[in-house]
Write an enzyme that holds these catalytic residues in place. Structure first.
Site, PDB file in Angstrom:
ATOM      1  N   LYS A  53      34.130  91.795  28.150  1.00 36.60           N
ATOM      2  CA  LYS A  53      35.360  92.275  27.507  1.00 36.60           C
ATOM      3  C   LYS A  53      35.252  92.162  25.990  1.00 36.60           C
ATOM      4  O   LYS A  53      34.321  91.520  25.474  1.00 36.60           O
ATOM      5  CB  LYS A  53      36.548  91.450  28.021  1.00 36.60           C
ATOM      6  CG  LYS A  53      36.459  89.959  27.719  1.00 36.60           C
ATOM      7  CD  LYS A  53      37.418  89.147  28.576  1.00 36.60           C
ATOM      8  CE  LYS A  53      37.327  87.659  28.253  1.00 36.60           C
ATOM      9  NZ  LYS A  53      38.079  86.830  29.198  1.00 36.60           N
ATOM     10  N   TYR A 270      39.539  83.682  -6.337  1.00 40.75           N
ATOM     11  CA  TYR A 270      40.993  83.820  -6.442  1.00 40.75           C
ATOM     12  C   TYR A 270      41.683  82.458  -6.519  1.00 40.75           C
ATOM     13  O   TYR A 270      41.340  81.534  -5.779  1.00 40.75           O
ATOM     14  CB  TYR A 270      41.543  84.580  -5.233  1.00 40.75           C
ATOM     15  CG  TYR A 270      41.154  86.044  -5.235  1.00 40.75           C
ATOM     16  CD1 TYR A 270      41.589  86.907  -6.230  1.00 40.75           C
ATOM     17  CD2 TYR A 270      40.333  86.547  -4.230  1.00 40.75           C
ATOM     18  CE1 TYR A 270      41.229  88.242  -6.230  1.00 40.75           C
ATOM     19  CE2 TYR A 270      39.967  87.889  -4.225  1.00 40.75           C
ATOM     20  CZ  TYR A 270      40.417  88.731  -5.228  1.00 40.75           C
ATOM     21  OH  TYR A 270      40.052  90.059  -5.226  1.00 40.75           O
TER      22      TYR A 270
END
Ligand SMILES: *Cc1c(COP(=O)(O)O)cnc(C)c1O
Length: 381
Positions: A53, A270
């Site tokens: 999956k 940042y």
């Protein structure tokens, strides 16, 4: 952890080093097959299926299924109809179970693709029987019993009722799913097995299945007839806390695209969340959170940052992980190892999915399934 010898560390074959690439995901299909064979050999003669999956846990459903089918895997598990249709196209002869069961309206397409839903409610049972009646035959399906997940499946006490009401379908598998198989000492494992045994007895001649990857390693040996590993196939550790018995399948490397020297007090990235405590050398690599390196792999007071292997040395991420870049503190990397254009390892033999997950406060399953689509991908083996 110190220096790793060049022979030990991931070697990026030269044909991978195309100048256009800054990030590379190598999927080692021979390691995948060897993990499948190992799980099969540990499962006491039960058939070893494969859970593929979520695009083969992020590694590519097509390549994963072709490799496993080629190695002899005959039973696959996917989550939903679309994954099932893809699986059918890849493995025309295989038995394919769809874990979602019958989502309203999906029965005709499930049937058309020869998929077997894992049914966990009477409503699904009725839709599946009706789809079969239209086609003039009883359609095959798994019956899923809920022994503790409280997610999907019939209650075990309903087993006799399910037998009666499943007359319009052809059950081929009776299954349940563990809550905590990765914790072998948790008493819930034995309790779930005890609840599953009488359910199974209601379905003589129907194959039974309980074990996911970690279930294969439980002391109770709940192999039954079919085991359903996913994570361990892809190199995840089914025995957390102990040595990982599986081979690494996903290898991620990225190239250094810039290097600079910082003075004490200079910040990186940042919000300047990292400040150089000493004269430092930092290297910027071409992979970030858009490539699946979690923002949470940034250093935090309660846990260290993620790491990369640079010339055999472990170098921490500094500053916040950004979309396209991670900056590494390469001050202590071997001389000449941290230069523009060189490859560093982010995931592989030296840093497994658990190691990265632990430094990002997540689980290895999430690391794998969020690897991102931007890397150049190579399938080896
Ligand atoms: C995902 C899943 C598996 C595979 O679990 P792993 O821990 O990845 O081995 C098995 N059974 C069910 C029902 C699942 O949802």
């Amino acid at each position: 952890m110190g220096i790793i010898s060049p022979a030990e560390r991931l070697t990026v074959p030269t044909d991978f080093c195309e100048p256009v690439e800054a990030g590379l995901l190598t999927v080692d299909l021979s390691a995948l097959v060897s993990n499948w064979r190992k799980l099969a050999s540990l499962s006491g003669g039960a058939e070893c299926g494969a859970v593929v999956k979520a695009d083969g846990y992020g590694l590519g459903q097509a390549a994963v299924m072709r490799a496993l089918a080629g190695a002899g895997c005959k039973t696959f598990f996917v989550a939903n109809l679309l994954e099932g249709e893809t699986a059918r196209a890849l493995a025309p002869e295989a038995t394919i179970y769809v874990l979602d069961g019958v989502v309203p309206g999906c029965a005709p397409r499930l049937a058309a693709a020869g998929l077997r839903p894992c049914i966990g409610s009477f409503a699904e049972l009725e839709e599946w029987a009706a789809a079969g009646a239209t086609l003039g035959r009883k359609l095959e399906a798994a019956l899923h019993f809920d022994t503790g997940m409280n997610r999907l499946g019939f209650a075990p006490r309903m087993a006799a009722d399910v037998v009666a009401r499943a007359r319009g379908i052809a059950p081929t598998l009776v299954m349940s799913h563990f809550v905590s198989s990765q914790l072998p000492a948790d008493p819930i494992n034995a309790r779930q097995i005890a609840d599953f045994l009488p359910v199974r007895a209601h379905f003589p001649g129907v194959l039974a299945s309980m074990a996911n990857s970690s279930g294969v390693f439980l002391p109770e040996k709940p192999y039954f007839d079919v085991v359903r590993p996913g994570y361990a196939l892809y190199g995840g550790n089914p025995t957390p806390g102990a040595r990982n018995p599986m081979r690494a399948v996903a290898h991620i490397s990225a190239r250094i695209i810039s290097v600079r020297d910082l003075s004490p007090g200079d910040t990186v990235g940042y919000d300047g969340v990292w400040k150089a405590p000493r004269p430092s050398r930092v290297a910027t690599i071409g992979a970030g959170y858009a490539d699946g390196l979690p923002v949470s792999a940034t250093a935090a007071p309660e846990k260290p940052a993620g790491e990369a292997i640079v010339g055999g040395a472990r170098c921490p991420f500094v500053g916040r992980v950004s979309m396209d870049y991670v900056v590494l503190d390469v001050t202590d990397a071997p001389k000449g190892a941290a230069e523009r254009g060189q490859w560093v390892e982010l995931l592989g033999e030296s840093i497994d999915v658990e190691a990265l997950a632990a430094r990002a406060r997540t689980i290895g399953y999430e690391v794998l399934t969020r690897l991102g689509r931007r890397y150049a991908r190579r399938y080896a083996g």
